[in-house]
Write a protein that holds these residues in place. Sequence first.
Motif, mmCIF file in Angstrom:
data_model
loop_
_atom_site.group_PDB
_atom_site.id
_atom_site.type_symbol
_atom_site.label_atom_id
_atom_site.label_comp_id
_atom_site.label_asym_id
_atom_site.label_seq_id
_atom_site.Cartn_x
_atom_site.Cartn_y
_atom_site.Cartn_z
ATOM 1 N N MET A 73 150.116 -16.477 70.300
ATOM 2 C CA MET A 73 148.728 -16.059 70.369
ATOM 3 C C MET A 73 148.627 -16.130 71.785
ATOM 4 O O MET A 73 148.708 -16.810 72.345
ATOM 5 C CB MET A 73 147.903 -17.043 69.441
ATOM 6 C CG MET A 73 147.775 -16.801 68.173
ATOM 7 S SD MET A 73 146.854 -18.197 67.260
ATOM 8 C CE MET A 73 145.468 -17.451 67.250
ATOM 9 N N ARG A 74 147.776 -15.059 72.079
ATOM 10 C CA ARG A 74 147.445 -14.974 73.569
ATOM 11 C C ARG A 74 146.334 -15.973 73.781
ATOM 12 O O ARG A 74 146.168 -16.390 75.045
ATOM 13 C CB ARG A 74 146.704 -13.613 74.018
ATOM 14 C CG ARG A 74 147.846 -12.466 74.051
ATOM 15 C CD ARG A 74 147.181 -10.981 74.295
ATOM 16 N NE ARG A 74 148.269 -10.298 74.294
ATOM 17 C CZ ARG A 74 148.852 -9.687 73.022
ATOM 18 N NH1 ARG A 74 148.070 -9.820 72.040
ATOM 19 N NH2 ARG A 74 149.855 -8.923 73.266
ATOM 20 N N ASP A 75 145.346 -16.321 72.919
ATOM 21 C CA ASP A 75 144.255 -17.228 73.160
ATOM 22 C C ASP A 75 143.953 -17.577 71.443
ATOM 23 O O ASP A 75 144.358 -16.908 70.545
ATOM 24 C CB ASP A 75 143.327 -16.720 73.697
ATOM 25 C CG ASP A 75 142.349 -17.667 74.381
ATOM 26 O OD1 ASP A 75 142.663 -18.919 74.122
ATOM 27 O OD2 ASP A 75 141.422 -17.410 75.301
ATOM 28 N N MET A 76 143.442 -18.738 71.536
ATOM 29 C CA MET A 76 142.543 -19.020 70.069
ATOM 30 C C MET A 76 141.525 -18.093 70.140
ATOM 31 O O MET A 76 140.938 -17.506 70.976
ATOM 32 C CB MET A 76 141.959 -20.323 70.140
ATOM 33 C CG MET A 76 142.857 -21.661 70.019
ATOM 34 S SD MET A 76 144.081 -21.309 68.708
ATOM 35 C CE MET A 76 142.880 -22.067 67.451
ATOM 36 N N ASN A 124 139.577 -18.720 76.578
ATOM 37 C CA ASN A 124 140.238 -18.709 77.932
ATOM 38 C C ASN A 124 140.407 -17.347 78.726
ATOM 39 O O ASN A 124 140.244 -17.139 79.780
ATOM 40 C CB ASN A 124 141.603 -19.335 77.762
ATOM 41 C CG ASN A 124 141.703 -20.763 77.425
ATOM 42 O OD1 ASN A 124 141.198 -21.607 78.127
ATOM 43 N ND2 ASN A 124 142.125 -21.114 76.091
ATOM 44 N N LEU A 125 140.593 -16.324 77.693
ATOM 45 C CA LEU A 125 140.642 -14.703 78.519
ATOM 46 C C LEU A 125 139.302 -14.357 78.585
ATOM 47 O O LEU A 125 139.149 -13.221 79.179
ATOM 48 C CB LEU A 125 141.374 -14.101 77.511
ATOM 49 C CG LEU A 125 142.773 -14.590 77.162
ATOM 50 C CD1 LEU A 125 143.468 -13.468 75.991
ATOM 51 C CD2 LEU A 125 143.821 -14.467 78.452
ATOM 52 N N TYR A 134 135.520 -24.051 69.789
ATOM 53 C CA TYR A 134 136.762 -24.064 70.374
ATOM 54 C C TYR A 134 137.454 -25.398 70.719
ATOM 55 O O TYR A 134 138.349 -25.793 70.405
ATOM 56 C CB TYR A 134 136.891 -23.313 71.773
ATOM 57 C CG TYR A 134 138.112 -23.215 72.473
ATOM 58 C CD1 TYR A 134 139.207 -22.945 71.981
ATOM 59 C CD2 TYR A 134 137.954 -23.888 73.760
ATOM 60 C CE1 TYR A 134 140.421 -22.894 72.692
ATOM 61 C CE2 TYR A 134 139.442 -24.005 74.593
ATOM 62 C CZ TYR A 134 140.676 -23.526 73.783
ATOM 63 O OH TYR A 134 141.751 -23.537 74.764
ATOM 64 N N PRO A 168 147.688 -22.771 71.885
ATOM 65 C CA PRO A 168 147.599 -21.299 72.495
ATOM 66 C C PRO A 168 146.637 -21.176 73.225
ATOM 67 O O PRO A 168 145.246 -21.573 72.926
ATOM 68 C CB PRO A 168 147.705 -20.482 71.218
ATOM 69 C CG PRO A 168 148.224 -21.477 70.077
ATOM 70 C CD PRO A 168 147.942 -22.802 70.567
ATOM 71 N N GLY A 169 146.699 -20.581 74.331
ATOM 72 C CA GLY A 169 145.303 -20.413 75.037
ATOM 73 C C GLY A 169 145.236 -21.144 76.359
ATOM 74 O O GLY A 169 144.658 -21.025 77.232
ATOM 75 N N ASN A 190 152.585 -16.823 78.554
ATOM 76 C CA ASN A 190 152.136 -15.420 78.746
ATOM 77 C C ASN A 190 151.535 -15.433 80.442
ATOM 78 O O ASN A 190 150.776 -16.270 80.542
ATOM 79 C CB ASN A 190 151.024 -15.079 77.838
ATOM 80 C CG ASN A 190 150.767 -13.657 77.804
ATOM 81 O OD1 ASN A 190 151.691 -13.017 78.238
ATOM 82 N ND2 ASN A 190 149.699 -13.321 76.709
ATOM 83 N N THR A 219 151.402 -19.838 74.416
ATOM 84 C CA THR A 219 151.153 -18.926 73.233
ATOM 85 C C THR A 219 151.465 -19.733 72.006
ATOM 86 O O THR A 219 151.202 -19.073 70.924
ATOM 87 C CB THR A 219 152.053 -17.811 73.397
ATOM 88 O OG1 THR A 219 153.455 -18.156 73.417
ATOM 89 C CG2 THR A 219 152.060 -16.813 74.557
#
Lengths: 244, 226
Positions: free
Chosen positions: A155-158, A194-195, A227, B11-12, B27, B36
């Motif tokens: 996953m790129r982020d939660m 985070n993103l 989170y 992740p993140g 990533n 990730t």
Amino acid sequence: MGVKKTDIVLLDDKGIRCDGRKIDEPRNIMIKAGVLKNANGSAYIEFGENKILAGVFGPRDVHPKHLANTDRGILRCRYHMEPFSVSERKNPAPSRREIEISKVIKEALEPAVMLENFPRTVVDVYIEVLQADGGSRCAALDAAAVALADAGIPMRDMVSACAAGKVADTIVLDINNEEDQEGQADMPVAYMPNLEKVTLLQLDGVLTPAEYKKCIETAINGCKIVYEIQKKALKDKFFGDMPQ
Amino acid sequence: MDDIKRKYVIPGDVITTGPYRAEENVNLVGDKIIATTVGISEIYDSGVRVIPLTGMYVPRIDDFIIGIVKSHTSLSWELDMRSCYPGILPAQDVFGRDFNPKVDELTSRLKKGDLVAARIANFDRSRDPLITIGDRDLGKIEEGELVKISPSKVPRLIGKRGSMIQTIENATKALITIGQNGYIVVSCEEPEGLLKALDAIRMIDEQAHVPNLTEKIQEMLGSNSE
């Protein structure tokens, strides 16, 4: 919006809501990761009175085959409410509402899951609402994100989700069932902390531009609280007894 | 190289910022290197990677794996190898060049449920991984007990230069075949040794992250034999 007849005081003079919370206080949240043996990943969440289980399978073969995508994997979500999850027995067959929520949860998770790493496969997310209260879609999303991470899916982020809304002309965090029914607006938001990207934003009600901005900010603050709890759930499962 | 920084990540989580090479399970977003998957991040001179603590087996060419026969077509077998893709074992690989689908019955060699020690011959995600048994020590596994552990814990089971697995084999007189995909076959003539070896493998799966695990395993195998 018409005038509603209700005895509930949604917000008193001291700024305390009908369930005793302050305006920027979320309900009690508890998340546990890895609760199911047979699923690849799973999570259980208690979000106020919501009790929700999420199970993840995959990446695995797609059936029926024609749904498979040759350059990326696909994500399927099923949000389902148990017949006993609400006060009056619910028909177990998928309702219009459940189909809609399944779709929005899928679309809220999709930006986070790196499906391009697994072409021709599917990731299935099954969400069972055991007990429903207001804000079950946000709670379901929170559990699903933890279950995906538990399954080891990249996953790129939660994804953390929390709602905000307008009650008695005030923007409040984490709308409960009464506030949802009697309040003026409800805005569920899912967010990648985070993103710093929003993956779901719905609004039921009317807000002025200033209220809209405040509402999003409040919801995002709620997501950040969620989170931390998601993080703790995963760390407890995987690193609970590890020396830091 | 010795100065490796390790951290537990989900992740993140931002592992680091700066000019590092993003390697496995990370990533690169702007100058941030983000994890990730749930695991242990490692920063060393050349790059950053995350060792996953969960997840499926991702096939890599030349990996030694153990597969379970799931089904077959007229030309190949399909093997479960704990990945999101089934392994394809061509019949020609087993029967040899003179394989004729009209004459040769695939079930005469491998049936559903059989265990096969194989190697990944080719894989690029666009097609199912092609596997081969055309090498020494590969082929059908005739006997043994199958154990499943998490693929990410296989290196811990093997240990540094095979130290862990040697410890178990020496103490139990068992023969242990380890697939990179987390399928392990244990065979031993003495039932007691077999049970001990199985216990040790399960213990490693549960406690792979615990320091001084080799000593604990030695202690466990020693105390059981008394």
